[in-house]
Design a protein around this motif. Structure first.
Motif, PDB file in Angstrom:
ATOM      1  N   LYS A   1     -48.169  12.271  55.590  1.00  0.00           N
ATOM      2  CA  LYS A   1     -49.391  12.110  54.803  1.00  0.00           C
ATOM      3  C   LYS A   1     -50.390  11.182  55.482  1.00  0.00           C
ATOM      4  N   SER A   2     -49.898  10.284  56.310  1.00  0.00           N
ATOM      5  CA  SER A   2     -50.788   9.312  56.959  1.00  0.00           C
ATOM      6  C   SER A   2     -51.544   9.892  58.150  1.00  0.00           C
ATOM      7  N   ALA A   3     -51.152  11.080  58.615  1.00  0.00           N
ATOM      8  CA  ALA A   3     -51.666  11.596  59.888  1.00  0.00           C
ATOM      9  C   ALA A   3     -52.603  12.789  59.728  1.00  0.00           C
ATOM     10  N   LYS A   4     -53.634  12.815  60.571  1.00  0.00           N
ATOM     11  CA  LYS A   4     -54.520  13.983  60.633  1.00  0.00           C
ATOM     12  C   LYS A   4     -53.822  15.149  61.325  1.00  0.00           C
ATOM     13  N   ARG A   5     -52.982  14.828  62.311  1.00  0.00           N
ATOM     14  CA  ARG A   5     -52.312  15.867  63.096  1.00  0.00           C
ATOM     15  C   ARG A   5     -50.835  15.498  63.217  1.00  0.00           C
ATOM     16  N   VAL A   6     -49.961  16.480  62.943  1.00  0.00           N
ATOM     17  CA  VAL A   6     -48.520  16.251  62.990  1.00  0.00           C
ATOM     18  C   VAL A   6     -47.929  17.014  64.172  1.00  0.00           C
ATOM     19  N   VAL A   7     -47.342  16.270  65.109  1.00  0.00           N
ATOM     20  CA  VAL A   7     -46.706  16.850  66.287  1.00  0.00           C
ATOM     21  C   VAL A   7     -45.197  16.617  66.175  1.00  0.00           C
ATOM     22  N   VAL A   8     -44.445  17.683  66.013  1.00  0.00           N
ATOM     23  CA  VAL A   8     -42.986  17.586  65.931  1.00  0.00           C
ATOM     24  C   VAL A   8     -42.402  17.761  67.323  1.00  0.00           C
ATOM     25  N   VAL A   9     -41.484  16.877  67.689  1.00  0.00           N
ATOM     26  CA  VAL A   9     -40.812  16.968  68.989  1.00  0.00           C
ATOM     27  C   VAL A   9     -39.334  17.257  68.745  1.00  0.00           C
ATOM     28  N   ALA A  10     -38.862  18.395  69.237  1.00  0.00           N
ATOM     29  CA  ALA A  10     -37.471  18.795  68.966  1.00  0.00           C
ATOM     30  C   ALA A  10     -37.016  19.799  70.015  1.00  0.00           C
ATOM     31  N   ASP A  11     -35.854  19.559  70.594  1.00  0.00           N
ATOM     32  CA  ASP A  11     -35.331  20.535  71.542  1.00  0.00           C
ATOM     33  C   ASP A  11     -34.736  21.730  70.804  1.00  0.00           C
ATOM     34  N   HIS A  12     -34.392  22.764  71.556  1.00  0.00           N
ATOM     35  CA  HIS A  12     -33.980  24.036  70.959  1.00  0.00           C
ATOM     36  C   HIS A  12     -32.739  23.932  70.083  1.00  0.00           C
ATOM     37  N   SER A  13     -31.889  22.931  70.335  1.00  0.00           N
ATOM     38  CA  SER A  13     -30.647  22.810  69.568  1.00  0.00           C
ATOM     39  C   SER A  13     -30.903  22.437  68.113  1.00  0.00           C
ATOM     40  N   LYS A  14     -32.119  21.967  67.789  1.00  0.00           N
ATOM     41  CA  LYS A  14     -32.442  21.602  66.408  1.00  0.00           C
ATOM     42  C   LYS A  14     -32.764  22.823  65.549  1.00  0.00           C
ATOM     43  N   TRP A  15     -33.059  23.955  66.202  1.00  0.00           N
ATOM     44  CA  TRP A  15     -33.439  25.155  65.446  1.00  0.00           C
ATOM     45  C   TRP A  15     -32.224  25.713  64.710  1.00  0.00           C
ATOM     46  N   GLY A  16     -32.371  25.948  63.420  1.00  0.00           N
ATOM     47  CA  GLY A  16     -31.284  26.470  62.598  1.00  0.00           C
ATOM     48  C   GLY A  16     -30.408  25.392  61.992  1.00  0.00           C
TER      49      GLY A  16
ATOM     50  N   GLY B   1     -39.897  13.056  65.108  1.00  0.00           N
ATOM     51  CA  GLY B   1     -38.601  13.607  65.478  1.00  0.00           C
ATOM     52  C   GLY B   1     -37.860  14.044  64.221  1.00  0.00           C
ATOM     53  N   VAL B   2     -37.048  15.075  64.327  1.00  0.00           N
ATOM     54  CA  VAL B   2     -36.349  15.601  63.148  1.00  0.00           C
ATOM     55  C   VAL B   2     -34.878  15.871  63.469  1.00  0.00           C
ATOM     56  N   HIS B   3     -34.080  15.902  62.423  1.00  0.00           N
ATOM     57  CA  HIS B   3     -32.661  16.230  62.552  1.00  0.00           C
ATOM     58  C   HIS B   3     -32.476  17.734  62.758  1.00  0.00           C
ATOM     59  N   GLY B   4     -33.270  18.535  62.040  1.00  0.00           N
ATOM     60  CA  GLY B   4     -33.137  19.977  62.158  1.00  0.00           C
ATOM     61  C   GLY B   4     -34.400  20.689  61.730  1.00  0.00           C
ATOM     62  N   ILE B   5     -34.548  21.929  62.190  1.00  0.00           N
ATOM     63  CA  ILE B   5     -35.670  22.792  61.818  1.00  0.00           C
ATOM     64  C   ILE B   5     -35.116  24.156  61.443  1.00  0.00           C
ATOM     65  N   ASP B   6     -35.568  24.670  60.309  1.00  0.00           N
ATOM     66  CA  ASP B   6     -35.109  25.979  59.851  1.00  0.00           C
ATOM     67  C   ASP B   6     -36.292  26.708  59.231  1.00  0.00           C
ATOM     68  N   LEU B   7     -36.302  28.024  59.377  1.00  0.00           N
ATOM     69  CA  LEU B   7     -37.416  28.819  58.879  1.00  0.00           C
ATOM     70  C   LEU B   7     -37.607  28.625  57.384  1.00  0.00           C
ATOM     71  N   GLU B   8     -36.526  28.602  56.629  1.00  0.00           N
ATOM     72  CA  GLU B   8     -36.612  28.472  55.179  1.00  0.00           C
ATOM     73  C   GLU B   8     -36.585  27.013  54.725  1.00  0.00           C
ATOM     74  N   ALA B   9     -35.661  26.218  55.269  1.00  0.00           N
ATOM     75  CA  ALA B   9     -35.511  24.823  54.825  1.00  0.00           C
ATOM     76  C   ALA B   9     -36.578  23.906  55.398  1.00  0.00           C
ATOM     77  N   GLY B  10     -37.227  24.315  56.488  1.00  0.00           N
ATOM     78  CA  GLY B  10     -38.258  23.499  57.111  1.00  0.00           C
ATOM     79  C   GLY B  10     -37.676  22.381  57.960  1.00  0.00           C
ATOM     80  N   LEU B  11     -38.353  21.232  57.987  1.00  0.00           N
ATOM     81  CA  LEU B  11     -37.893  20.063  58.730  1.00  0.00           C
ATOM     82  C   LEU B  11     -36.973  19.262  57.823  1.00  0.00           C
ATOM     83  N   THR B  12     -35.788  18.923  58.329  1.00  0.00           N
ATOM     84  CA  THR B  12     -34.815  18.270  57.459  1.00  0.00           C
ATOM     85  C   THR B  12     -34.173  17.047  58.100  1.00  0.00           C
ATOM     86  N   THR B  13     -33.556  16.226  57.231  1.00  0.00           N
ATOM     87  CA  THR B  13     -32.818  15.040  57.642  1.00  0.00           C
ATOM     88  C   THR B  13     -31.635  14.866  56.702  1.00  0.00           C
TER      89      THR B  13
END
Length: 258
Positions: A200-215, A174-186
């Motif tokens: 780093k611990s994972a073979k596959r990274v699945v991010v879960v975030a609703d649309h309000s996190k974009w930008g 889960g993330v605080h925000g997602i941005d095209l340039e800044a990436g995943l942020t907290t």
């Protein structure tokens, strides 16, 4: 309808649902795309909303603002449930999964409860509580140590050291925000470091975030879009954002209402 009346209705809808789309507002008000965008710009200039790709969302907190778990848990609850069910379906029985802190990741943990033969590593006491069951001998839940953050994550050197020697099949992040340039942020520096260790611990990274996190951009970048494999989001994410995410090689999965 006067511009002021439209803007009041737009603001009300943003406050109630977390965001609005330009295309929906054009249909609702029977005005041009440009008129709606001017209304959104006027609201954004007053700091009442944030402009995002294709619409507007609630005014973003400052990059260091960190709402507590309880506050976040009351936002977009239906969308989080849909995302959680979809993300949980990606996890196979007998696999190992890391689950980060955060309300959407917690919702995924709830959805994972029926899964058999699961090993879970988490830095979230809430995730540990919902998945730990002394009567289930087919499930192992490992809680990292660390210092508790406002979002109820365990973060810092203790958590990072434990995760440095951990290897899981999938990370639910889960993330605080997602941005095209800044990436995943907290907004939390310690949590950013621990989330990097989770990645780093994972073979596959699945991010879960609703649309309000974009930008939305927090103080510290956790990872770039190139560092993740799958993003599970909701149908309210606009088409331009979907295209930009896919161009970074991220598999975009849109959760559907049940």
């Amino acid at each position: 309808m006067l511009a002021r009346q439209r803007q009041e209705q737009i603001l009300r809808q943003v406050q109630e649902s977390g965001g609005v789309r330009v295309t929906d507002l054009v249909t609702q008000f029977g005005v041009s795309d440009m008129t709606v965008r001017r209304d959104i710009e006027a609201l954004a200039a007053k700091g009442l909303v944030d402009r995002v790709h294709g619409g507007a969302t609630r005014a973003t907190e400052r990059s260091v603002d960190e709402p507590g778990f309880q506050v976040k848990s009351e936002m977009n609850t239906l969308l989080k449930s849909e995302i959680a069910r979809t993300a949980a379906s990606l996890i196979q029985p007998g696999s190992s999964v890391a689950v980060s802190a955060g309300t959407t990741a917690y919702a995924v943990a709830v959805a994972l409860q029926p899964l058999k033969r699961l090993t879970v590593v988490t830095n979230s006491p809430r995730v540990e509580e919902v998945l730990h069951d002394p009567e289930r001998d087919d499930r192992l839940v490992v809680l990292t140590g660390g210092v508790r953050t406002p979002s109820d994550a365990l973060a810092g050197p203790v958590a990072n050291a434990m995760l440095a020697t951990t290897h899981v099949d999938t990370l639910i992040l889960g993330v605080h925000g997602i941005d095209l340039e800044a990436g995943l942020t907290t907004p939390n520096l310690q949590e950013a470091q621990t989330n990097r260790a989770l990645i780093k611990s994972a073979k596959r990274v699945v991010v879960v975030a609703d649309h309000s996190k974009w930008g939305v951009i927090g103080l510290s970048t956790i990872a770039t879009l190139d560092d993740i494999h799958i993003l599970v989001t909701d149908a309210n994410l606009d088409e331009e954002a979907r295209r930009e995410i896919s161009e970074h090689g991220v598999q975009l999965i849109v959760a559907q209402e049940n």
